[in-house]
Motif scaffolding. Structure first.
Motif, PDB file in Angstrom:
ATOM      1  N   ASP A   1     -15.042 -30.340  31.706  1.00 36.04           N
ATOM      2  CA  ASP A   1     -13.739 -29.921  32.216  1.00 36.04           C
ATOM      3  C   ASP A   1     -13.497 -30.338  33.664  1.00 36.04           C
ATOM      4  N   LEU A   2     -14.476 -31.000  34.279  1.00 30.94           N
ATOM      5  CA  LEU A   2     -14.346 -31.451  35.658  1.00 30.94           C
ATOM      6  C   LEU A   2     -13.619 -32.790  35.712  1.00 30.94           C
ATOM      7  N   VAL A   3     -13.029 -33.082  36.848  1.00 31.27           N
ATOM      8  CA  VAL A   3     -12.320 -34.345  37.053  1.00 31.27           C
ATOM      9  C   VAL A   3     -13.127 -35.155  38.066  1.00 31.27           C
ATOM     10  N   ALA A   4     -13.850 -36.143  37.566  1.00 33.00           N
ATOM     11  CA  ALA A   4     -14.700 -36.975  38.424  1.00 33.00           C
ATOM     12  C   ALA A   4     -13.931 -38.221  38.854  1.00 33.00           C
ATOM     13  N   VAL A   5     -14.014 -38.526  40.140  1.00 31.51           N
ATOM     14  CA  VAL A   5     -13.376 -39.719  40.698  1.00 31.51           C
ATOM     15  C   VAL A   5     -14.485 -40.599  41.270  1.00 31.51           C
ATOM     16  N   PRO A   6     -14.564 -41.860  40.847  1.00 31.87           N
ATOM     17  CA  PRO A   6     -15.657 -42.737  41.287  1.00 31.87           C
ATOM     18  C   PRO A   6     -15.666 -42.983  42.796  1.00 31.87           C
ATOM     19  N   VAL A   7     -16.898 -43.145  43.315  1.00 35.07           N
ATOM     20  CA  VAL A   7     -17.111 -43.495  44.717  1.00 35.07           C
ATOM     21  C   VAL A   7     -17.892 -44.809  44.812  1.00 35.07           C
ATOM     22  N   LEU A   8     -18.957 -44.921  44.019  1.00 35.06           N
ATOM     23  CA  LEU A   8     -19.801 -46.124  44.027  1.00 35.06           C
ATOM     24  C   LEU A   8     -20.090 -46.575  42.604  1.00 35.06           C
ATOM     25  N   TYR A   9     -20.223 -47.885  42.448  1.00 39.60           N
ATOM     26  CA  TYR A   9     -20.611 -48.468  41.167  1.00 39.60           C
ATOM     27  C   TYR A   9     -21.970 -49.128  41.329  1.00 39.60           C
ATOM     28  N   GLY A  10     -22.778 -49.060  40.277  1.00 36.85           N
ATOM     29  CA  GLY A  10     -24.120 -49.619  40.318  1.00 36.85           C
ATOM     30  C   GLY A  10     -24.299 -50.748  39.326  1.00 36.85           C
ATOM     31  N   VAL A  11     -25.491 -50.837  38.778  1.00 36.22           N
ATOM     32  CA  VAL A  11     -25.873 -51.884  37.846  1.00 36.22           C
ATOM     33  C   VAL A  11     -24.922 -51.904  36.646  1.00 36.22           C
ATOM     34  N   ASN A  12     -24.467 -53.091  36.331  1.00 33.59           N
ATOM     35  CA  ASN A  12     -23.560 -53.304  35.199  1.00 33.59           C
ATOM     36  C   ASN A  12     -22.261 -52.504  35.312  1.00 33.59           C
ATOM     37  N   GLY A  13     -21.881 -52.194  36.533  1.00 29.79           N
ATOM     38  CA  GLY A  13     -20.611 -51.521  36.760  1.00 29.79           C
ATOM     39  C   GLY A  13     -20.567 -50.054  36.418  1.00 29.79           C
ATOM     40  N   ARG A  14     -21.741 -49.467  36.150  1.00 30.32           N
ATOM     41  CA  ARG A  14     -21.766 -48.023  35.846  1.00 30.32           C
ATOM     42  C   ARG A  14     -21.502 -47.210  37.112  1.00 30.32           C
ATOM     43  N   ILE A  15     -20.799 -46.124  36.918  1.00 24.69           N
ATOM     44  CA  ILE A  15     -20.526 -45.253  38.066  1.00 24.69           C
ATOM     45  C   ILE A  15     -21.846 -44.663  38.540  1.00 24.69           C
ATOM     46  N   GLU A  16     -22.132 -44.908  39.804  1.00 27.58           N
ATOM     47  CA  GLU A  16     -23.373 -44.446  40.415  1.00 27.58           C
ATOM     48  C   GLU A  16     -23.165 -43.149  41.193  1.00 27.58           C
ATOM     49  N   LYS A  17     -21.978 -42.989  41.764  1.00 29.02           N
ATOM     50  CA  LYS A  17     -21.655 -41.793  42.545  1.00 29.02           C
ATOM     51  C   LYS A  17     -20.186 -41.470  42.337  1.00 29.02           C
ATOM     52  N   SER A  18     -19.914 -40.201  42.110  1.00 29.46           N
ATOM     53  CA  SER A  18     -18.529 -39.747  42.021  1.00 29.46           C
ATOM     54  C   SER A  18     -18.437 -38.374  42.668  1.00 29.46           C
ATOM     55  N   PHE A  19     -17.226 -37.989  43.009  1.00 29.37           N
ATOM     56  CA  PHE A  19     -16.954 -36.647  43.498  1.00 29.37           C
ATOM     57  C   PHE A  19     -15.950 -36.009  42.551  1.00 29.37           C
ATOM     58  N   GLU A  20     -16.051 -34.694  42.400  1.00 26.81           N
ATOM     59  CA  GLU A  20     -15.095 -33.971  41.566  1.00 26.81           C
ATOM     60  C   GLU A  20     -13.881 -33.584  42.400  1.00 26.81           C
ATOM     61  N   ALA A  21     -12.719 -33.693  41.766  1.00 26.75           N
ATOM     62  CA  ALA A  21     -11.465 -33.287  42.396  1.00 26.75           C
ATOM     63  C   ALA A  21     -10.830 -32.199  41.537  1.00 26.75           C
ATOM     64  N   ASP A  22     -10.002 -31.377  42.150  1.00 28.99           N
ATOM     65  CA  ASP A  22      -9.278 -30.371  41.371  1.00 28.99           C
ATOM     66  C   ASP A  22      -8.183 -31.025  40.536  1.00 28.99           C
ATOM     67  N   GLY A  23      -7.601 -32.081  41.063  1.00 27.29           N
ATOM     68  CA  GLY A  23      -6.575 -32.817  40.339  1.00 27.29           C
ATOM     69  C   GLY A  23      -6.589 -34.269  40.748  1.00 27.29           C
ATOM     70  N   TYR A  24      -6.252 -35.154  39.793  1.00 30.18           N
ATOM     71  CA  TYR A  24      -6.272 -36.593  40.065  1.00 30.18           C
ATOM     72  C   TYR A  24      -5.196 -37.283  39.242  1.00 30.18           C
ATOM     73  N   LEU A  25      -4.362 -38.042  39.925  1.00 29.40           N
ATOM     74  CA  LEU A  25      -3.339 -38.862  39.293  1.00 29.40           C
ATOM     75  C   LEU A  25      -3.725 -40.311  39.551  1.00 29.40           C
ATOM     76  N   ALA A  26      -4.414 -40.908  38.583  1.00 29.18           N
ATOM     77  CA  ALA A  26      -5.024 -42.222  38.762  1.00 29.18           C
ATOM     78  C   ALA A  26      -4.008 -43.304  39.109  1.00 29.18           C
ATOM     79  N   ASN A  27      -2.868 -43.334  38.409  1.00 28.36           N
ATOM     80  CA  ASN A  27      -1.926 -44.425  38.642  1.00 28.36           C
ATOM     81  C   ASN A  27      -1.270 -44.375  40.019  1.00 28.36           C
ATOM     82  N   SER A  28      -1.347 -43.250  40.712  1.00 29.58           N
ATOM     83  CA  SER A  28      -0.829 -43.131  42.076  1.00 29.58           C
ATOM     84  C   SER A  28      -1.946 -43.024  43.104  1.00 29.58           C
TER      85      SER A  28
END
Length: 168
Positions: free
Chosen positions: A66-93
């Protein structure tokens, strides 16, 4: 009463920010910190339907699914290596929302929210909602004064095009 301040002060409020303000205004009677002592999750629950209607993914609980993770860093093969959770996220904006309550200023949670948003991939705007009244302090005023000094000093490179502070 809902209060808001937008930074930088030389830019008008954008459409998404205006809609966020209206979402908080619509639930003001249920979240007003002068009459209610709600936790941040309770405030988020009250405003969630309106944020979701705007297209935001909104945290529903503290369960991992139920958490909203937003990427911070990408690692090997483009996998998300680090993300932070946000209360809300509107990706297209590239818009993140954080709702805080008692520890917003006391524990400087608003600064952690700001830092995290500045490191999130593709995030361009941030809204931090804090109480107008917490104990004997006006957290909204305290947070706004902090960011007024930060923006006025012009000493930091701020990667966000907009910062909206809402007092509820």
């Amino acid at each position: 009463m809902i209060n808001w301040m937008h930074f930088p002060k030389n830019k008008p409020l954008d459409e998404v920010s205006d809609q966020i303000v209206k979402a908080f205004e619509a639930v003001n009677a249920n979240i007003d910190s002068y009459t209610h002592q709600l936790k941040s999750d309770e405030v988020l629950t009250a405003v969630r339907p309106r944020l979701e209607a705007l297209g935001f993914a909104v945290e529903k609980s503290k369960k991992s699914e139920d958490l909203v993770a937003v990427p911070v860093l990408y690692g090997v093969n483009g996998r998300i290596e680090k993300s932070f959770e946000a209360d809300g996220y509107l990706a297209n904006s590239g818009y993140v929302i954080e709702v805080e309550a008692g520890r917003a200023v006391v524990n400087y949670q608003f600064l952690k929210d700001f830092f995290e948003a500045c490191t999130m991939v593709g995030v361009d705007k941030l809204c931090i909602a804090v109480r107008n009244q917490y104990r004997t302090f006006n957290d909204f005023d305290r947070v706004c004064k902090f960011f007024e000094a930060m923006y006025a000093s012009n000493r930091l490179g701020i990667p966000l095009s907009g910062l909206l502070i809402i007092g509820y």
